[in-house]
Scaffold this motif. Structure first.
Motif, PDB file in Angstrom:
ATOM      1  N   UNK A  43       0.813  -1.216   0.000  1.00 28.83           N
ATOM      2  CA  UNK A  43       0.000   0.000   0.000  1.00 28.83           C
ATOM      3  C   UNK A  43       0.847   1.266   0.000  1.00 28.83           C
ATOM      4  N   UNK A  44       2.110   1.161   0.380  1.00 30.19           N
ATOM      5  CA  UNK A  44       3.003   2.313   0.259  1.00 30.19           C
ATOM      6  C   UNK A  44       3.316   2.597  -1.204  1.00 30.19           C
ATOM      7  N   UNK A  45       3.343   1.557  -2.029  1.00 29.29           N
ATOM      8  CA  UNK A  45       3.746   1.664  -3.428  1.00 29.29           C
ATOM      9  C   UNK A  45       2.590   1.870  -4.387  1.00 29.29           C
ATOM     10  N   UNK A  46       1.431   1.371  -4.033  1.00 26.39           N
ATOM     11  CA  UNK A  46       0.323   1.331  -4.996  1.00 26.39           C
ATOM     12  C   UNK A  46      -0.984   1.683  -4.315  1.00 26.39           C
ATOM     13  N   UNK A  47      -1.828   2.409  -5.034  1.00 28.81           N
ATOM     14  CA  UNK A  47      -3.134   2.808  -4.524  1.00 28.81           C
ATOM     15  C   UNK A  47      -4.252   1.924  -5.040  1.00 28.81           C
ATOM     16  N   UNK A  48      -3.901   0.932  -5.857  1.00 31.03           N
ATOM     17  CA  UNK A  48      -4.935   0.079  -6.451  1.00 31.03           C
ATOM     18  C   UNK A  48      -4.557  -1.401  -6.389  1.00 31.03           C
ATOM     19  N   UNK A  49      -3.939  -1.795  -5.257  1.00 32.28           N
ATOM     20  CA  UNK A  49      -3.635  -3.194  -5.055  1.00 32.28           C
ATOM     21  C   UNK A  49      -2.515  -3.744  -5.899  1.00 32.28           C
ATOM     22  N   UNK A  50      -1.690  -2.879  -6.441  1.00 32.20           N
ATOM     23  CA  UNK A  50      -0.540  -3.327  -7.214  1.00 32.20           C
ATOM     24  C   UNK A  50      -0.695  -3.201  -8.717  1.00 32.20           C
ATOM     25  N   UNK A  51      -1.826  -2.724  -9.171  1.00 29.90           N
ATOM     26  CA  UNK A  51      -2.018  -2.577 -10.620  1.00 29.90           C
ATOM     27  C   UNK A  51      -1.097  -1.496 -11.180  1.00 29.90           C
ATOM     28  N   UNK A  52      -0.990  -0.377 -10.458  1.00 28.11           N
ATOM     29  CA  UNK A  52      -0.111   0.709 -10.893  1.00 28.11           C
ATOM     30  C   UNK A  52       0.782   1.134  -9.736  1.00 28.11           C
ATOM     31  N   UNK A  53       1.864   1.817 -10.078  1.00 26.12           N
ATOM     32  CA  UNK A  53       2.851   2.292  -9.095  1.00 26.12           C
ATOM     33  C   UNK A  53       2.665   3.783  -8.892  1.00 26.12           C
ATOM     34  N   UNK A  54       2.509   4.190  -7.633  1.00 21.34           N
ATOM     35  CA  UNK A  54       2.342   5.622  -7.354  1.00 21.34           C
ATOM     36  C   UNK A  54       3.673   6.387  -7.304  1.00 21.34           C
ATOM     37  N   UNK A  55       4.781   5.670  -7.497  1.00 25.65           N
ATOM     38  CA  UNK A  55       6.134   6.214  -7.590  1.00 25.65           C
ATOM     39  C   UNK A  55       6.740   6.603  -6.240  1.00 25.65           C
ATOM     40  N   UNK A  56       6.091   6.232  -5.127  1.00 28.60           N
ATOM     41  CA  UNK A  56       6.696   6.498  -3.824  1.00 28.60           C
ATOM     42  C   UNK A  56       7.906   5.607  -3.603  1.00 28.60           C
ATOM     43  N   UNK A  57       8.938   6.178  -3.004  1.00 27.26           N
ATOM     44  CA  UNK A  57      10.114   5.406  -2.668  1.00 27.26           C
ATOM     45  C   UNK A  57      10.835   6.068  -1.498  1.00 27.26           C
ATOM     46  N   UNK A  58      11.690   5.280  -0.854  1.00 27.89           N
ATOM     47  CA  UNK A  58      12.545   5.785   0.221  1.00 27.89           C
ATOM     48  C   UNK A  58      13.823   6.318  -0.424  1.00 27.89           C
ATOM     49  N   UNK A  59      14.235   7.498  -0.008  1.00 30.05           N
ATOM     50  CA  UNK A  59      15.392   8.159  -0.632  1.00 30.05           C
ATOM     51  C   UNK A  59      16.660   7.459  -0.160  1.00 30.05           C
ATOM     52  N   UNK A  60      17.243   6.675  -1.033  1.00 30.17           N
ATOM     53  CA  UNK A  60      18.254   5.711  -0.605  1.00 30.17           C
ATOM     54  C   UNK A  60      19.626   6.310  -0.364  1.00 30.17           C
ATOM     55  N   UNK A  61      19.815   7.616  -0.525  1.00 28.61           N
ATOM     56  CA  UNK A  61      21.114   8.185  -0.137  1.00 28.61           C
ATOM     57  C   UNK A  61      21.319   8.089   1.374  1.00 28.61           C
ATOM     58  N   UNK A  62      20.230   7.900   2.121  1.00 27.68           N
ATOM     59  CA  UNK A  62      20.317   7.488   3.525  1.00 27.68           C
ATOM     60  C   UNK A  62      19.619   6.139   3.639  1.00 27.68           C
ATOM     61  N   UNK A  63      20.348   5.156   4.146  1.00 23.18           N
ATOM     62  CA  UNK A  63      19.762   3.856   4.442  1.00 23.18           C
ATOM     63  C   UNK A  63      20.473   3.275   5.658  1.00 23.18           C
ATOM     64  N   UNK A  64      19.709   2.678   6.552  1.00 21.77           N
ATOM     65  CA  UNK A  64      20.258   1.763   7.539  1.00 21.77           C
ATOM     66  C   UNK A  64      19.558   0.441   7.277  1.00 21.77           C
TER      67      UNK A  64
END
Length: 384
Positions: free
Chosen positions: A264-285
């Motif tokens: 649900x973080x990635x898609x608003x329709x159960x995975x049919x489409x991608x809402x383009x949300x992502x974690x900004x990976x220049x910081x990761x733990x």
């Protein structure tokens, strides 16, 4: 009636406004969003609840500042920086802040990776900034450069089109090499093979707050696999076929996703489409064993075989984010609310008690968390 001059001025204002929105981040991670995306960010259904980061850490994680020795219990962890020799000033700035804000108490090692050997100046200056162990690694050529099986004519045409379309880093082959390496190879490097957890640091970033607990132990004790500070929208022009390939992979490899994932973080329709949300990976733990595991390994190898890192401009941020959201449980993804962080032009500045407790020097007013192009609302909604 509008005069020709006023009409021209109106058109120019619209063009400039659109350009600003689409190129807001120097990483190209602005939100070219739709009205429906804005609407979705303003309202989320479901039962009310609070995401885990809003629950204070147990007292045993916290120890007061200026303690001679850190907690005896430590995680098997390291900092990781991908950098060139020419990045030394930015590396020194980032490293110095990470040491002053956190690592001078905990003494975790540093691993530096480069496609070329590090020179003596780089090694001298970085060793002077820490009492911890420091390791310098050369990236194998096969892990960095564009593979021979990539159709260079097709890749070149894609780069030229992105340049023409003003896509950020659209014409850069080294940037693509970096995205592919961070997506699927850094965690396989010889210098990292014996570590379980890593903290990714980049040149020219800022850490705003003192941190007197060990985030690696939070990852270890609470079985977290991915930690972030900033989340936002990917630039659509860089990933036109990525989500379709994700769907193809999931269809060909059923059973890899846990039931309580973060789709649900990635898609608003159960995975049919991608809402383009992502974690900004220049910081990761993160948990290196998660990337090394069966699900993500298959996922990366599949994506890599499609050539999208070169035929398009797939970034490691959406690839890591999709992998974490789909193949981990949602409660294994953690927002480090009390780590103040800036990578131009966005920053997370802790608010309220977290700001004062960390002696943060950022302005609470300059905080990206709930700007309209941030995806933190969608992360929060996973727990509502």
């Amino acid at each position: 009636m509008m005069t020709p001059m006023r009409y021209v001025l109106l058109v120019l204002i619209i063009i400039i406004s659109l350009h600003y929105i689409l190129s807001f981040s120097h990483e190209g991670y602005g939100n070219a969003t739709s009205l429906s995306n804005i609407r979705d960010q303003l309202h989320f259904g479901g039962e009310k609840g609070a995401p885990p980061y809003k629950t204070p850490l147990p007292d045993e994680y916290i120890h007061p500042p200026k303690v001679a020795n850190p907690l005896e219990r430590k995680a098997n962890a390291t900092f990781v920086i991908l950098a060139r020799n020419s990045d030394i000033q930015g590396v020194a700035m980032s490293m110095k802040q990470a040491e002053d804000r956190f690592n001078k108490e905990f003494n975790y090692p540093w691993v530096f990776l480069n496609e070329e050997p590090f020179n003596d100046e780089f090694k001298k200056r970085t060793r002077e900034l820490t009492d911890a162990e420091v390791h310098y690694g050369l990236i194998p050529k096969e892990d960095w450069f564009q593979p021979d099986w990539i159709d260079e004519d097709r890749a070149k045409a894609a780069r030229e089109k992105m340049v023409k379309d003003n896509v950020i880093y659209g014409g850069s082959l080294p940037y693509r090499n970096m995205c592919r390496f961070n997506s699927g190879f850094f965690y396989r490097h010889e210098l990292l093979k014996n570590y379980r957890y890593y903290w990714r640091v980049e040149p020219n970033v800022q850490f705003f707050c003192d941190l007197h607990y060990d985030p690696f132990l939070v990852m270890q004790d609470q079985n977290k696999v991915y930690g972030f500070t900033v989340s936002l929208y990917e630039y659509a022009a860089t990933i036109p076929t990525l989500w379709q390939e994700v769907k193809n992979f999931l269809k060909e490899n059923p059973g890899l996703m846990p039931g309580d994932n973060a789709m649900k973080f990635l898609s608003d329709d159960g995975g049919e489409t991608y809402n383009r949300c992502h974690f900004w990976s220049n910081f990761e733990i993160g948990d290196l064993d998660f990337w090394r595991g069966e699900a993500y390994s298959k996922f990366f190898d599949y994506l890599d075989s499609k050539g999208g890192f070169y035929y398009e401009r797939w970034g490691d941020a959406p690839v890591h984010s999709i992998g974490a959201a789909l193949f981990a449980r949602k409660d294994q993804i953690h927002f480090f609310n009390d780590i103040g962080y800036r990578h131009e032009p966005f920053q997370h500045c802790p608010q309220g008690e977290a700001h004062s407790k960390g002696k943060c020097w950022c302005s609470e007013k300059d905080n990206f968390d709930y700007q309209w192009y941030s995806c933190l609302k969608r992360y929060d909604a996973l727990f509502q």
